[in-house]
Design a protein around this motif. Structure first.
Motif, PDB file in Angstrom:
ATOM      1  N   GLU A   1       0.836  -1.198   0.000  1.00  0.00           N
ATOM      2  CA  GLU A   1       0.000   0.000   0.000  1.00  0.00           C
ATOM      3  C   GLU A   1       0.872   1.250   0.000  1.00  0.00           C
ATOM      4  O   GLU A   1       1.960   1.264   0.556  1.00  0.00           O
ATOM      5  CB  GLU A   1      -0.894  -0.014   1.254  1.00  0.00           C
ATOM      6  CG  GLU A   1      -1.989   1.001   1.240  1.00  0.00           C
ATOM      7  CD  GLU A   1      -2.963   0.796   2.389  1.00  0.00           C
ATOM      8  OE1 GLU A   1      -3.847   1.655   2.526  1.00  0.00           O
ATOM      9  OE2 GLU A   1      -2.848  -0.192   3.116  1.00  0.00           O
ATOM     10  N   GLY A   2       0.391   2.294  -0.668  1.00  0.00           N
ATOM     11  CA  GLY A   2       1.115   3.561  -0.694  1.00  0.00           C
ATOM     12  C   GLY A   2       1.447   4.002  -2.101  1.00  0.00           C
ATOM     13  O   GLY A   2       0.920   3.472  -3.079  1.00  0.00           O
ATOM     14  N   GLU A   3       2.336   4.992  -2.195  1.00  0.00           N
ATOM     15  CA  GLU A   3       2.726   5.535  -3.494  1.00  0.00           C
ATOM     16  C   GLU A   3       3.956   4.829  -4.027  1.00  0.00           C
ATOM     17  O   GLU A   3       4.848   4.439  -3.265  1.00  0.00           O
ATOM     18  CB  GLU A   3       3.010   7.037  -3.366  1.00  0.00           C
ATOM     19  CG  GLU A   3       1.767   7.855  -3.127  1.00  0.00           C
ATOM     20  CD  GLU A   3       2.035   9.345  -3.221  1.00  0.00           C
ATOM     21  OE1 GLU A   3       3.189   9.779  -2.993  1.00  0.00           O
ATOM     22  OE2 GLU A   3       1.076  10.081  -3.522  1.00  0.00           O
TER      23      GLU A   3
ATOM     24  N   SER B   1       7.290   8.711 -16.723  1.00  0.00           N
ATOM     25  CA  SER B   1       7.225   8.221 -15.344  1.00  0.00           C
ATOM     26  C   SER B   1       6.185   9.012 -14.568  1.00  0.00           C
ATOM     27  O   SER B   1       5.821  10.127 -14.948  1.00  0.00           O
ATOM     28  CB  SER B   1       8.589   8.324 -14.663  1.00  0.00           C
ATOM     29  OG  SER B   1       8.958   9.668 -14.514  1.00  0.00           O
ATOM     30  N   LYS B   2       5.733   8.393 -13.500  1.00  0.00           N
ATOM     31  CA  LYS B   2       4.737   9.052 -12.654  1.00  0.00           C
ATOM     32  C   LYS B   2       4.711   8.342 -11.310  1.00  0.00           C
ATOM     33  O   LYS B   2       4.923   7.125 -11.239  1.00  0.00           O
ATOM     34  CB  LYS B   2       3.359   8.978 -13.321  1.00  0.00           C
ATOM     35  CG  LYS B   2       2.300   9.819 -12.618  1.00  0.00           C
ATOM     36  CD  LYS B   2       0.997   9.790 -13.382  1.00  0.00           C
ATOM     37  CE  LYS B   2       1.118  10.755 -14.542  1.00  0.00           C
ATOM     38  NZ  LYS B   2      -0.155  10.940 -15.237  1.00  0.00           N
ATOM     39  N   THR B   3       4.425   9.094 -10.263  1.00  0.00           N
ATOM     40  CA  THR B   3       4.219   8.502  -8.942  1.00  0.00           C
ATOM     41  C   THR B   3       2.721   8.296  -8.764  1.00  0.00           C
ATOM     42  O   THR B   3       1.933   9.231  -8.909  1.00  0.00           O
ATOM     43  CB  THR B   3       4.801   9.403  -7.835  1.00  0.00           C
ATOM     44  OG1 THR B   3       6.214   9.541  -8.075  1.00  0.00           O
ATOM     45  CG2 THR B   3       4.570   8.810  -6.464  1.00  0.00           C
ATOM     46  N   LEU B   4       2.365   7.043  -8.485  1.00  0.00           N
ATOM     47  CA  LEU B   4       0.956   6.659  -8.366  1.00  0.00           C
ATOM     48  C   LEU B   4       0.707   5.964  -7.029  1.00  0.00           C
ATOM     49  O   LEU B   4       1.589   5.289  -6.508  1.00  0.00           O
ATOM     50  CB  LEU B   4       0.577   5.683  -9.478  1.00  0.00           C
ATOM     51  CG  LEU B   4       0.796   6.112 -10.917  1.00  0.00           C
ATOM     52  CD1 LEU B   4       0.591   4.939 -11.859  1.00  0.00           C
ATOM     53  CD2 LEU B   4      -0.155   7.241 -11.274  1.00  0.00           C
ATOM     54  N   LYS B   5      -0.509   6.090  -6.559  1.00  0.00           N
ATOM     55  CA  LYS B   5      -0.922   5.346  -5.361  1.00  0.00           C
ATOM     56  C   LYS B   5      -1.561   4.045  -5.820  1.00  0.00           C
ATOM     57  O   LYS B   5      -2.446   4.053  -6.680  1.00  0.00           O
ATOM     58  CB  LYS B   5      -1.917   6.190  -4.546  1.00  0.00           C
ATOM     59  CG  LYS B   5      -2.255   5.585  -3.224  1.00  0.00           C
ATOM     60  CD  LYS B   5      -3.089   6.535  -2.383  1.00  0.00           C
ATOM     61  CE  LYS B   5      -3.347   5.901  -1.030  1.00  0.00           C
ATOM     62  NZ  LYS B   5      -4.072   6.811  -0.142  1.00  0.00           N
ATOM     63  N   VAL B   6      -1.103   2.946  -5.243  1.00  0.00           N
ATOM     64  CA  VAL B   6      -1.639   1.638  -5.643  1.00  0.00           C
ATOM     65  C   VAL B   6      -3.050   1.459  -5.083  1.00  0.00           C
ATOM     66  O   VAL B   6      -3.336   1.817  -3.939  1.00  0.00           O
ATOM     67  CB  VAL B   6      -0.705   0.488  -5.203  1.00  0.00           C
ATOM     68  CG1 VAL B   6      -0.665   0.320  -3.708  1.00  0.00           C
ATOM     69  CG2 VAL B   6      -1.097  -0.821  -5.869  1.00  0.00           C
TER      70      VAL B   6
END
Length: 142
Positions: free
Chosen positions: A104-106, A135-140
């Motif tokens: 869980e988390g980014e 690229s990208k930072t995503l939350k699962v």
């Protein structure tokens, strides 16, 4: 590769698309969507380089599946997908088989996607490379 054209028309990694994959209630990996960052679609056979890195760790090619038009392909199969067309309006789903999926988390997802533009010859049997990486930072999502 010394040079590649790069367009910045869209985000390659689709926002809010990172989720774990479950089979019989067990997390077997994760998936996310990508788009082709170009002004026209292409056949999958023009993809010359494809890599996925998550949180700084490169994903093993044999763990990656590329889903498009209701079909799944291993990365090593892409070069022979002469009849599989990727429209710029259709996202492809990248599936990574990794036991336990992602916590869980980014997570920072990076995709290296280099393809050759078959109508832009730059020499005998050489075609313009195009960099459609992102690229990208995503939350699962669970």
């Amino acid at each position: 590769m010394a040079f590649a054209m790069k367009f910045n028309m869209i985000d390659v990694v689709v926002s809010d698309s990172l989720e774990n994959v479950y089979v019989d209630g067990k997390r077997i990996g994760y998936q996310f969507d990508i788009r082709l960052n170009y002004y026209r679609g292409h056949f999958l056979s023009v993809i010359e380089e494809f890599e996925v890195t998550v949180d700084g760790e490169k994903v093993d090619q044999s763990s990656i599946r590329f889903r498009l038009n209701g079909k799944e392909f291993g990365i090593c199969e892409l070069e022979s997908c002469y009849n599989e067309f990727w429209r710029i309006t259709d996202p492809a789903t990248i599936i990574v088989h990794e036991s336990g999926g992602l916590p869980e988390g980014e997570h920072t997802v990076e995709v290296k996607l280099i393809f050759r533009s078959p109508y832009m010859a730059i020499g005998p049997n050489k075609y313009m490379p195009v960099d459609s990486s992102g690229s990208k930072t995503l939350k699962v999502k669970f």
